[in-house]
Design a protein around this motif. Structure first.
Motif, PDB file in Angstrom:
ATOM      1  N   LEU A 461      52.135  40.328  41.143  1.00 41.14           N
ATOM      2  CA  LEU A 461      51.645  39.016  40.694  1.00 41.14           C
ATOM      3  C   LEU A 461      50.206  38.800  41.137  1.00 41.14           C
ATOM      4  O   LEU A 461      49.361  38.355  40.353  1.00 41.14           O
ATOM      5  N   ALA A 462      49.957  39.145  42.403  1.00 46.32           N
ATOM      6  CA  ALA A 462      48.615  38.945  42.950  1.00 46.32           C
ATOM      7  C   ALA A 462      47.600  39.757  42.159  1.00 46.32           C
ATOM      8  O   ALA A 462      46.524  39.266  41.793  1.00 46.32           O
ATOM      9  N   ARG A 463      47.994  41.014  41.867  1.00 49.49           N
ATOM     10  CA  ARG A 463      47.100  41.896  41.135  1.00 49.49           C
ATOM     11  C   ARG A 463      46.790  41.317  39.748  1.00 49.49           C
ATOM     12  O   ARG A 463      45.654  41.273  39.300  1.00 49.49           O
ATOM     13  N   GLU A 467      43.311  40.131  38.137  1.00 49.27           N
ATOM     14  CA  GLU A 467      42.833  40.689  36.871  1.00 49.27           C
ATOM     15  C   GLU A 467      42.486  39.591  35.888  1.00 49.27           C
ATOM     16  O   GLU A 467      41.455  39.606  35.221  1.00 49.27           O
ATOM     17  N   GLU A 468      43.411  38.572  35.851  1.00 48.44           N
ATOM     18  CA  GLU A 468      43.166  37.439  34.955  1.00 48.44           C
ATOM     19  C   GLU A 468      41.875  36.728  35.317  1.00 48.44           C
ATOM     20  O   GLU A 468      41.083  36.351  34.460  1.00 48.44           O
TER      21      GLU A 468
END
Lengths: 471, 370
Positions: A461-463, A467-468
């Motif tokens: 999720l963090a990644r 990225e978003e």
């Protein structure tokens, strides 16, 4: 409250109701391990002179429970493996071993109730507390949903509540009051073998006016029968000696160093109770009380105790009784067709069932060959936990761990009655202990796996969010 | 005694691993433990054990059938002794072979099967049939399932059922009129030879009753009627059975529920037949039914086998009621006159299912506890 299961075994060698004072030893051998504790963190140096009440070692896994020095003396660390040896032992006046500034520091940090709990731990009273379900040491800073004070002894040869309370009833009531002060509104259950006995009346007169002590007359798995659920928080359980220790630690601010230990069993010439401190040399007890040339020494009761090997030289900190059992010597000729006037069994298969109950002289013999289970149901009848040992045994035989779990092997209290009565001589209790360990292990693995998955998910999720954000 | 122990110790190496006779180790072990209790000691907790072992438990059953065995000698002659010997020899051979193959000890359970089996056979049955039946019972009924403690059916009843179905003619020709003399046949070998003085083939009371011939209750009670070797004397069976219940080797729940359901159902049938005539197969008072045939023997000694009956107490009630009612149904509404063998075997079939249900309920209750 209804009591289910149980089996009244009458054994010869029951300790009598007096406490004898043993001669002062010159050397103490204090084992670093006991059933629950492993005092791996030694805080004294070799050759150091300590006085009684000083901390010798701590158990870092059990909230830093201290191993207190029972007497003054000189520490020898490397003399015997797994023991702290105390030489030149002398009896000093006990002293309060807590500096003022330390206390005020703790008071500032933890408040009024906190300091009491700190004192309990530091003065060696906390080790008398049990978690009612796991039998481990409870968290001294936790909040229990109830405290169970039990004066009962399920085991035939362990120190009895009435012996410990003899002449100390006022300390007992004071201890109960001190226990109450640790709690907010949670109840304390006092468990007595018979609430109508004279002794119970005496206690009742002493504690009259204390509405928070509920009298309970019968036991099984006490917490379960009292309707206490495991999910609703920990339950502290404490025995008579624990209440006396609480009184000693909180009212008198003195360390708890001496215990009442029972000496019982069929291999003892005069079964009794003794007053002894941890580390008391077992050889001295042996010389004085054991007359059998080949006898097994057991640390604890005859049904649940542990074998006391020759490598253990002194009483450990948790010892409640030493049981001595003669080893099997002769093989019986035509044992199974003897009338059996002198032996009693659970089913009425011997002539002695026509006789009033009597105490039998037991040895370590298994008294029969190991055979497959025939579903005689005796184990289920005696089981105080209300589970079906023979069924669980069969599931274990077929490796059906899930069914074993469904049949609530975790409720087993390891009393050993099922193994005792089994005519097929199966080692049921040991199997259940093993099964419980396996199940715990499996659960732990599943929990770890879940945690790992959770962590991966979080990272993912963090990644994604990074990225978003980048986009 | 000491000398015997010395001999045992001396020959032990021959039977141990590497010895000449290591194949026969189970036989040696059985003999050794027959004379001397094992010398094993407890390893961990609990450090003491109850004196009761399987040998003792099984000898209790054997003691409790002694009255029935004596009755068989009295009424049907010393030939019955030969039947016991053949039964033990044939069954033990099967048991010993399996023990040797499995490399386990010979289990005591067989000694009960070996004595119960001839007791439920007609007294005049050929000896080869006794041997065949018990071998079949032990082999198919017990050893194939994994031996003592793991069988579904009572091995003695499996053997009996096999003989009844395989040799119906020979079986029905083996019922004999018991001795009515005061000394019984205690001093004679009663052969199947038809020239023997009072050897008359006679139908059992239940068969006679189907054709309207009723024998008196007192004869049934004492046992001077035709029937299987050990099942005729109601009083001696009750004597042994009550002893077995007293020692708690057999469960009183099974016995009470079998006999209770049998009495209630038969009573209902009889009173129903009295109200509305023409009820099929209803005859005799309730007590007569209770004492006739193998019901008492089956209820006390066969159905109470702990291995093949349900383990739970509630299950035992259900099991007993099943057996009692099936017995009534078979006796009154089918071509068979004696239904206890089939009823108990059917009960053995449903026993695991009953257990499953009762344990399921208990698990549901346990789930909410603690």
């Amino acid at each position: 409250m209804k009591f289910r299961g149980g089996h009244n075994i009458l054994l010869s060698g029951r300790p009598e109701g007096v406490v004898r004072i043993m001669p002062e030893p010159e050397v103490l051998y204090i084992p670093l391990r006991s059933r629950r504790f492993d005092f791996s963190e030694v805080v004294v140096k070799d050759g150091q002179r300590v006085s009684n009440g000083d901390t010798l070692a701590k158990d870092p896994d059990n909230y830093g429970v201290p191993l207190l020095s029972p007497r003054a003396g000189v520490v020898r660390l490397n003399k015997d493996e797994n023991h702290i040896v105390l030489e030149e032992v002398t009896k000093h006046e006990e002293r309060v071993d807590m500096s003022k500034e330390e206390l005020s520091h703790i008071e500032r940090r933890m408040g009024e109730a906190g300091i009491k709990r700190y004192r309990l731990n530091a003065l060696g009273a906390w080790q008398f507390f049990y978690d009612a379900h796991t039998r481990a040491l409870p968290d001294p800073l936790g909040t229990p949903q109830a405290i169970i004070v039990s004066t009962l002894s399920l085991e035939p040869f362990l120190a009895r509540g009435d012996v410990q309370l003899y002449k100390r009833l006022s300390s007992f009531t004071r201890g109960l009051e001190q226990l109450q002060s640790l709690l907010e509104y949670q109840p304390i259950y006092l468990v007595l073998p018979d609430i109508k006995s004279d002794f119970a009346n005496l206690i009742r007169n002493h504690i009259r006016g204390h509405a928070w002590v509920k009298m309970v007359d019968d036991f099984s798995i006490l917490a379960r029968n009292l309707g206490l659920k495991r999910s609703e928080g920990p339950i502290w359980a404490v025995r008579t000696e624990g209440v006396l220790a609480v009184d000693r630690a909180l009212t008198l601010s003195k360390p708890c160093l001496v215990r009442i230990v029972s000496i019982g069993g069929t291999g003892v010439n005069s079964p009794t109770h003794i007053k002894a401190m941890p580390g008391y040399p077992i050889q001295m007890i042996r010389d004085k009380y054991v007359f059998e040339p080949v006898a097994r020494m057991i640390n604890g009761g005859i049904l649940t105790g542990e074998l006391l090997g020759t490598e253990t030289l002194g009483l450990d900190t948790e010892c409640r009784g030493i049981t001595i059992l003669p080893e099997l010597k002769d093989r019986e000729f035509f044992g199974f067709i003897r009338p059996g006037w002198d032996r009693s069994c659970y089913a009425a298969c011997y002539l002695s069932s026509l006789r009033k109950s009597f105490s039998e002289r037991f040895t370590t013999g298994v008294r029969g060959e190991g055979r497959p289970c025939i579903s005689c149901n005796f184990c289920e009848e005696v089981c105080p936990a209300g589970i079906t040992p023979h069924l669980i045994h069969k599931y274990l035989y077929r490796d059906l761990i899930e069914e074993v779990e469904q049949n609530r092997v975790d409720l087993c209290i390891e009393c050993g009655l099922c193994s005792f009565v089994c005519p097929s001589k199966l080692d049921l209790m040991q199997q259940f202990i093993e099964a419980k360990r396996l199940i715990e292990q499996e659960k732990e693995e599943i929990r770890r796996e879940q945690e790992r998955q959770e962590k991966l998910h979080q990272e993912e999720l963090a990644r994604k969010s990074i990225e978003e954000g980048n986009e | 005694m000491k000398r015997l122990l010395k001999i045992i110790e001396a020959v032990r190496p021959t039977f141990e691993e590497g010895g000449k006779l290591r194949l026969f180790k189970p036989v040696f072990g059985a003999l050794e433990h027959f004379f001397f209790a094992p010398s094993t000691t407890t390893i961990g907790a609990p450090h003491v054990r109850d004196p009761l072992d399987l040998k003792r438990l099984m000898s209790m059953v054997i003691i409790s059938v002694v009255p029935a065995v004596l009755a068989a000698f009295y009424f049907f002659g010393l030939r019955f002794f030969l039947m016991i010997i053949v039964s033990y020899a044939a069954g033990l051979t099967v048991e010993a072979i399996f023990a040797m193959v499995r490399k386990e000890g010979i289990n005591e359970g067989f000694f009960v099967t070996g004595i119960l089996f001839p007791l439920i056979l007609p007294p005049g049955v050929p000896l080869w049939m006794v041997g065949l039946g018990v071998a079949f019972g032990v082999f198919i009924g017990k050893e194939l399932f994994g031996g003592t403690g793991r069988n579904i059916f009572n091995p003695a009843l499996v053997g009996r059922c096999f003989l009844a179905l395989a040799y119906p003619k020979a079986m029905s020709a083996s019922w004999f009129e018991p001795s009515h003399r005061l000394t019984g046949r205690l001093f004679e070998y009663f052969s199947v030879d038809p020239s023997a003085a009072d050897a008359v083939t006679v139908a059992t009371p239940l068969v006679q009753a189907k054709s309207g011939q009723m024998c008196s209750i007192s004869h049934l009670f004492l046992g001077s009627v035709s029937g299987s070797a050990g099942e005729t004397s109601a009083i001696l069976i009750i004597l042994g059975g009550v002893f077995l219940l007293f020692t708690r080797v057999a469960s009183w729940r099974t016995v009470v529920s079998i006999l209770g359901s049998f009495i209630v159902l038969t009573g209902a049938l009889i009173s129903g037949g009295a109200i509305k005539c023409g009820m099929p197969g209803v005859f005799g008072p309730v007590m007569w039914h209770l004492f006739a045939g193998g019901l008492l023997f089956g209820a006390f000694f066969m159905a109470t086998d702990p291995v093949t009956s349900p383990t739970t107490n509630a299950g035992k009630w259900l099991y007993g009621i099943t057996i009692g009612s099936i017995t009534v149904l078979i006796r009154n509404f089918t071509g068979y006159v004696e239904g206890v063998t089939f009823a108990i075997l059917l009960g053995n079939i449903v026993a695991p299912i009953i257990d499953e249900i009762v344990i399921g309920i208990r698990i549901r209750r346990l789930r909410s506890e603690g």
